[in-house]
Structures are given as structure tokens and as C-alpha cells.
Motif scaffolding. Structure first.
Motif, PDB file in Angstrom:
ATOM      1  N   ASP A  94      46.162  22.344   9.741  1.00 49.89           N
ATOM      2  CA  ASP A  94      46.670  20.998   9.472  1.00 49.89           C
ATOM      3  C   ASP A  94      46.378  20.724   7.992  1.00 49.89           C
ATOM      4  OD1 ASP A  94      47.093  18.288   9.129  1.00 49.89           O
ATOM      5  OD2 ASP A  94      46.220  17.721  11.057  1.00 49.89           O
ATOM      6  N   ARG A  95      47.411  20.709   7.203  1.00 49.84           N
ATOM      7  CA  ARG A  95      47.212  20.596   5.751  1.00 49.84           C
ATOM      8  C   ARG A  95      46.612  19.256   5.346  1.00 49.84           C
ATOM      9  NH1 ARG A  95      51.245  23.826   7.059  1.00 49.84           N
ATOM     10  NH2 ARG A  95      51.509  25.808   5.931  1.00 49.84           N
ATOM     11  N   SER A  96      46.726  18.256   6.207  1.00 53.45           N
ATOM     12  CA  SER A  96      46.141  16.959   5.868  1.00 53.45           C
ATOM     13  C   SER A  96      44.615  16.968   5.975  1.00 53.45           C
ATOM     14  CB  SER A  96      46.714  15.858   6.762  1.00 53.45           C
ATOM     15  OG  SER A  96      46.294  16.031   8.105  1.00 53.45           O
ATOM     16  N   THR A  97      44.084  17.866   6.801  1.00 58.42           N
ATOM     17  CA  THR A  97      42.632  17.974   6.945  1.00 58.42           C
ATOM     18  C   THR A  97      42.085  19.254   6.322  1.00 58.42           C
ATOM     19  OG1 THR A  97      42.779  19.097   9.095  1.00 58.42           O
ATOM     20  CG2 THR A  97      42.732  16.683   9.109  1.00 58.42           C
ATOM     21  N   GLY A  98      42.977  20.200   6.042  1.00 60.25           N
ATOM     22  CA  GLY A  98      42.552  21.445   5.419  1.00 60.25           C
ATOM     23  C   GLY A  98      41.857  22.406   6.347  1.00 60.25           C
ATOM     24  N   ASP A  99      42.122  22.312   7.665  1.00 59.79           N
ATOM     25  CA  ASP A  99      41.479  23.217   8.617  1.00 59.79           C
ATOM     26  C   ASP A  99      42.370  23.384   9.835  1.00 59.79           C
ATOM     27  OD1 ASP A  99      39.618  24.915   9.710  1.00 59.79           O
ATOM     28  OD2 ASP A  99      38.088  23.391  10.051  1.00 59.79           O
ATOM     29  N   LEU A 100      42.019  24.364  10.673  1.00 62.04           N
ATOM     30  CA  LEU A 100      42.696  24.542  11.948  1.00 62.04           C
ATOM     31  C   LEU A 100      42.495  23.320  12.825  1.00 62.04           C
ATOM     32  CD1 LEU A 100      41.435  28.161  12.721  1.00 62.04           C
ATOM     33  CD2 LEU A 100      43.781  27.564  12.088  1.00 62.04           C
ATOM     34  N   SER A 101      43.539  22.946  13.571  1.00 66.03           N
ATOM     35  CA  SER A 101      43.372  21.891  14.564  1.00 66.03           C
ATOM     36  C   SER A 101      44.455  22.038  15.632  1.00 66.03           C
ATOM     37  CB  SER A 101      43.457  20.503  13.929  1.00 66.03           C
ATOM     38  OG  SER A 101      44.765  20.242  13.465  1.00 66.03           O
ATOM     39  N   PHE A 108      41.727  38.532   9.076  1.00 68.52           N
ATOM     40  CA  PHE A 108      41.255  37.185   8.732  1.00 68.52           C
ATOM     41  C   PHE A 108      40.576  37.107   7.353  1.00 68.52           C
ATOM     42  CE2 PHE A 108      40.884  34.684  13.010  1.00 68.52           C
ATOM     43  CZ  PHE A 108      42.211  34.939  13.259  1.00 68.52           C
ATOM     44  N   PRO A 109      39.716  38.050   6.969  1.00 70.45           N
ATOM     45  CA  PRO A 109      39.100  37.924   5.642  1.00 70.45           C
ATOM     46  C   PRO A 109      40.119  37.906   4.507  1.00 70.45           C
ATOM     47  CG  PRO A 109      37.847  39.447   6.985  1.00 70.45           C
ATOM     48  CD  PRO A 109      39.109  39.151   7.739  1.00 70.45           C
ATOM     49  N   ARG A 110      41.144  38.734   4.620  1.00 73.93           N
ATOM     50  CA  ARG A 110      42.187  38.729   3.584  1.00 73.93           C
ATOM     51  C   ARG A 110      42.927  37.407   3.561  1.00 73.93           C
ATOM     52  NH1 ARG A 110      47.417  39.607   4.119  1.00 73.93           N
ATOM     53  NH2 ARG A 110      47.197  40.610   6.161  1.00 73.93           N
ATOM     54  N   LEU A 111      43.260  36.875   4.745  1.00 77.27           N
ATOM     55  CA  LEU A 111      43.926  35.581   4.803  1.00 77.27           C
ATOM     56  C   LEU A 111      43.029  34.495   4.221  1.00 77.27           C
ATOM     57  CD1 LEU A 111      45.394  35.763   8.429  1.00 77.27           C
ATOM     58  CD2 LEU A 111      46.633  36.150   6.288  1.00 77.27           C
ATOM     59  N   ALA A 112      41.749  34.543   4.572  1.00 76.49           N
ATOM     60  CA  ALA A 112      40.814  33.530   4.088  1.00 76.49           C
ATOM     61  C   ALA A 112      40.708  33.553   2.565  1.00 76.49           C
ATOM     62  CB  ALA A 112      39.444  33.748   4.717  1.00 76.49           C
ATOM     63  N   ALA A 113      40.710  34.745   1.991  1.00 82.51           N
ATOM     64  CA  ALA A 113      40.605  34.859   0.535  1.00 82.51           C
ATOM     65  C   ALA A 113      41.770  34.173  -0.163  1.00 82.51           C
ATOM     66  CB  ALA A 113      40.540  36.331   0.140  1.00 82.51           C
ATOM     67  N   GLY A 114      42.935  34.207   0.480  1.00 87.38           N
ATOM     68  CA  GLY A 114      44.108  33.560  -0.103  1.00 87.38           C
ATOM     69  C   GLY A 114      44.068  32.046  -0.043  1.00 87.38           C
ATOM     70  N   GLY A 115      43.174  31.481   0.795  1.00 90.89           N
ATOM     71  CA  GLY A 115      43.105  30.034   0.936  1.00 90.89           C
ATOM     72  C   GLY A 115      41.870  29.397   0.329  1.00 90.89           C
ATOM     73  N   ASP A 116      41.036  30.203  -0.333  1.00 90.71           N
ATOM     74  CA  ASP A 116      39.756  29.696  -0.837  1.00 90.71           C
ATOM     75  C   ASP A 116      39.908  28.484  -1.748  1.00 90.71           C
ATOM     76  OD1 ASP A 116      37.883  31.253   0.469  1.00 90.71           O
ATOM     77  OD2 ASP A 116      37.979  32.864  -1.009  1.00 90.71           O
ATOM     78  N   PRO A 139      39.478  25.397   1.398  1.00 90.12           N
ATOM     79  CA  PRO A 139      38.183  26.066   1.583  1.00 90.12           C
ATOM     80  C   PRO A 139      37.600  25.909   2.986  1.00 90.12           C
ATOM     81  CG  PRO A 139      37.977  24.102   0.189  1.00 90.12           C
ATOM     82  CD  PRO A 139      39.441  24.368   0.344  1.00 90.12           C
ATOM     83  N   ARG A 140      37.825  24.768   3.651  1.00 94.57           N
ATOM     84  CA  ARG A 140      37.328  24.598   5.022  1.00 94.57           C
ATOM     85  C   ARG A 140      37.986  25.591   5.961  1.00 94.57           C
ATOM     86  NH1 ARG A 140      38.139  18.799   7.185  1.00 94.57           N
ATOM     87  NH2 ARG A 140      37.209  19.800   9.024  1.00 94.57           N
ATOM     88  N   TRP A 141      39.290  25.711   5.828  1.00 96.89           N
ATOM     89  CA  TRP A 141      40.040  26.664   6.655  1.00 96.89           C
ATOM     90  C   TRP A 141      39.563  28.084   6.399  1.00 96.89           C
ATOM     91  CZ3 TRP A 141      43.408  30.571   4.928  1.00 96.89           C
ATOM     92  CH2 TRP A 141      44.165  31.197   5.915  1.00 96.89           C
ATOM     93  N   SER A 142      39.393  28.447   5.135  1.00 99.69           N
ATOM     94  CA  SER A 142      38.950  29.800   4.792  1.00 99.69           C
ATOM     95  C   SER A 142      37.584  30.104   5.390  1.00 99.69           C
ATOM     96  CB  SER A 142      38.906  29.969   3.270  1.00 99.69           C
ATOM     97  OG  SER A 142      40.205  29.914   2.725  1.00 99.69           O
ATOM     98  N   ALA A 143      36.648  29.165   5.282  1.00 97.04           N
ATOM     99  CA  ALA A 143      35.320  29.372   5.856  1.00 97.04           C
ATOM    100  C   ALA A 143      35.387  29.506   7.372  1.00 97.04           C
ATOM    101  CB  ALA A 143      34.403  28.219   5.461  1.00 97.04           C
ATOM    102  N   HIS A 144      36.243  28.710   7.999  1.00 95.35           N
ATOM    103  CA  HIS A 144      36.416  28.757   9.456  1.00 95.35           C
ATOM    104  C   HIS A 144      36.956  30.122   9.880  1.00 95.35           C
ATOM    105  CE1 HIS A 144      37.761  26.181  13.158  1.00 95.35           C
ATOM    106  NE2 HIS A 144      36.997  27.188  13.503  1.00 95.35           N
ATOM    107  N   MET A 145      37.964  30.616   9.173  1.00 96.28           N
ATOM    108  CA  MET A 145      38.546  31.912   9.506  1.00 96.28           C
ATOM    109  C   MET A 145      37.521  33.033   9.350  1.00 96.28           C
ATOM    110  SD  MET A 145      41.763  31.494  10.448  1.00 96.28           S
ATOM    111  CE  MET A 145      42.845  32.873  10.025  1.00 96.28           C
TER     112      MET A 145
END
Length: 361
Positions: free
Chosen positions: A156-163, A237-245, A249-255
Motif C-alpha cells: 500500500d503506497r500510502s503507508t509504504g508497507d504490505l497490507s 525477496f532480498p533483491r526486491l527489498a534492495a530495490g525499495g530501500d 524502507p518499511r516494506w523493504s525491511a518487512h520483506m
């Protein structure tokens, strides 16, 4: 080999994990344990029913639907590694033409993904709002082969994390309608917060299921809700997370956290009695032909080799309502050099592949 050739398959026929027979025959494209009068061509080795990829996508590429030639190559790649039954967990392509091809794996389709508006990969899914969810589920239930696929959560781009993508009432109504139409429902879920609502709403399966916790695993076990972990996909997931850092950043840490505990999550689910099946998420961004790698990942997670094998063979076929090596079943089988129950690595090197009674590899 002619269409009418009889096969004599002998060695160790693994009808079930503990049901081992010395031989079977193939006549008229079907299995029999009664010796026919006709002369037969002999095939020898350790025999399994055709393997199952319970989560893949035929006709799907990184940007959506692909052409027929590409879809054919996807299916042939699976076939040539012994994967003869595919549960297509969502595709924008119409692949019904493959049903007429006896040289291609059998496909059980879930229609097209159903996602919340602007909450999934562009070009993959129907994107709808909650008020339209039931209508789209009914549509895809009628188009599919007994399955419907929801996208249960996404960033959810409004919160910056999975939901979670759907309110509880919407999924309850939609799943009830699918069941009324005779279809089972599964959902893509990475995170934690959508799982309880989906399971209590009656869902039949969860894909990926990286968000399982000690609170939700007992609920899955109690309700008999299956998971298809797709660990070969979770490895990305780590590669995807690196692209969102930078941006999320919340989403990346969650992933990264979901990735770090992936093996513990799968093993805890297995230990609790949650049904676990092999799926690769091939199509989209991953290549087809990864079933042996996914079995290896399940074993690495701590699932015994025999049970990881069952998750792509006997139990997977039973779960999907398709026969294995029973009398009269279509002759879809794979022959190996050694016992796959002892060493799962042999799955990557089939000696012979028989599909609809014909040796195809």
C-alpha cells in the motif's frame, strides 16, 4: 513409438510412498496392472506419478500475457523435467488450446488473478474494488477449472508497507459464492494481516504464506487450509527489498524479515499439520522447470524427503483431485535411475517421461 504401442514399466513402481510394486503396463494410454497379450516396449527404473507444480503461470511473462509460442515453451520446459500436472494460479492468457495437445502437461486453471485497484503487478490481474469482488470471483469460477485466485495483500503506497487488500465482508461473500459455484479459492499473501480474515472467511489455500505466525498456524491446521510456499520465489525477496530501500524502507525491511524466517515458517506449519504442497511461481519473472529445486527447498526447511516428495506427487495429485498410478488412470509417469524417496536430487534428472501413454522424454 506408435500410438498403439504397449509399454511394460518395471523396476520399482511407487504407487504410494509405501505402496511399491514391481511393474505396470500402459495400453491405450492408460495404466493397468494386468499383463496384456500384446508385445510391449520395456522401460525400467524407479517410477513416480507425473510431478505436480501447484503454483505456476502458463501464458504469463514479466509484463503480462505472452504469445502462444512462449506459453508452449513454458509448458514443454515443465514436461521435460517430469512435471505433468500444473495448477495455473492466475494468467491473463487463454491457454485452453493446450487441452487438445496430448504432448503437453495437463493444466488446472484458476482463471485470471483478481486484485485490488492499483495493488498488484500491472497487466496481470483484473483490478477491482471490494463491491465488485464477488461478481469477478463468480466470473473466474466459471472460467477456471475449479479454482479462483485472489491477491490477498500487496504494498500500500500510502503507508509504504504490505497490507491486506480486501475488507472481511467482501472476502466472506466472494468465497461463499465461489464455493456455491463449486470452485475453491486461493490467495497470494506475503504478509501477516490478511491471513486470519481469509481463513475464517473459508478460503481453501494460501500461496506463499510467508506471514504465518504462531497465532495463525493453529488456525490453518484446524481448518485444513493448505499452503504452497513457493520458496524458490521467496528467495528473490532480498533483491526486491534492495530495490525499495529508498522509497519504501518499511516494506523493504518487512520483506527481508519474511525472507529471513521463511524456513522456520514452513517447518512450523508442517509440524502443526498444515498441508504443504510444491509450487514454484514459474511464469511472470521466474523460469519454468523448478519443481526439483522447490522440493530441495522444502527439504532444507526441515520437511522429511518423503513428505516433500509427496507434496509434488501422491498427496498433491489427491489434493487436486487427479489420479496417480492407479489402475485405469491416464499413464502420466516419470522414471528415475534411483529411489527419489532416498535422494530428492534425482528429480532433476528423469530417465524417461511418459505422458498420456507416450514416451515424450
Amino acid at each position: 513409438m506408435s500410438d498403439h504401442a504397449v509399454l511394460h514399466v518395471k523396476g520399482r513402481v511407487l504407487v504410494g510412498p509405501d505402496d511399491v510394486r514391481d511393474e505396470l503396463w500402459v495400453t491405450g494410454g492408460r495404466i493397468t496392472y494386468e499383463r496384456p497379450a500384446a508385445e510391449a516396449v520395456t522401460v525400467e527404473g524407479w517410477v513416480l506419478p507425473g510431478l505436480v507444480d501447484a503454483h505456476c503461470h502458463v501464458g504469463l511473462g514479466p509484463h503480462g500475457a505472452v504469445d502462444k509460442e512462449t506459453a508452449e515453451k513454458q509448458a514443454l520446459t515443465d514436461r521435460d523435467l517430469g512435471t505433468l500436472l500444473l495448477r495455473d494460479a492466475g494468467s491473463p492468457s487463454d491457454t485452453r488450446w493446450t487441452d487438445a495437445r496430448e504432448d503437453l502437461p495437463k493444466i488446472i486453471r484458476a482463471g485470471r488473478h483478481i486484485a485490488r485497484t492499483r495493488r498488484y503487478i500491472r497487466g496481470f490481474a483484473h483490478e477491482v474494488e471490494p463491491g465488485d469482488l464477488t461478481a469477478y470471483v463468480a466470473q473466474e469460477a466459471r472460467r477456471g477449472d475449479g479454482w479462483v485466485k485472489l491477491v490477498g495483500d500487496w504494498i500500500d503506497r500510502s503507508t509504504g508497507d504490505l497490507s491486506a487488500c480486501w475488507p472481511r465482508g467482501a472476502v466472506e461473500e466472494a468465497i461463499a459464492e465461489a464455493h456455491r459455484l463449486g470452485a475453491r479459492v486461493t490467495a497470494h499473501c506475503f504478509a501477516e494481516d490478511s491471513l486470519r480474515d481469509l481463513v475464517e472467511a473459508g478460503i481453501d489455500c494460501i500461496e506463499h504464506a510467508t506471514g504465518l505466525t504462531e497465532d495463525t498456524i493453529p488456525l490453518f491446521a484446524e481448518r485444513g487450509v493448505a499452503i504452497v510456499p513457493t520458496l524458490v520465489n521467496i528467495a528473490t525477496f532480498p533483491r526486491l527489498a534492495a530495490g525499495g530501500d529508498e522509497k519504501y524502507p518499511r516494506w523493504s525491511a518487512h520483506m527481508r524479515d519474511l525472507h529471513a524466517r521463511r524456513y522456520d515458517t514452513v517447518r512450523a506449519a508442517y509440524d502443526a499439520g498444515v498441508p504443504v504442497f510444491v509450487g514454484t511461481d514459474a511464469g511472470g519473472t521466474l523460469p519454468h522447470g523448478l519443481v526439483a529445486a522447490e522440493v530441495a527447498e522444502l527439504v532444507k526447511a526441515g520437511i522429511p524427503t518423503a513428505d516433500a516428495l509427496a507434496a509434488t506427487a501422491w498427496s498433491a495429485r489427491a489434493w487436486l483431485g487427479r489420479p496417480g498410478l492407479e489402475e485405469g488412470a491416464p499413464a502420466d509417469l516419470v522414471v528415475y535411475e534411483t529411489d527419489p524417496r532416498q535422494d530428492h536430487r534425482v528429480l532433476a534428472a528423469p530417465r524417461r517421461i511418459v505422458l498420456n501413454g507416450q514416451v515424450v522424454g
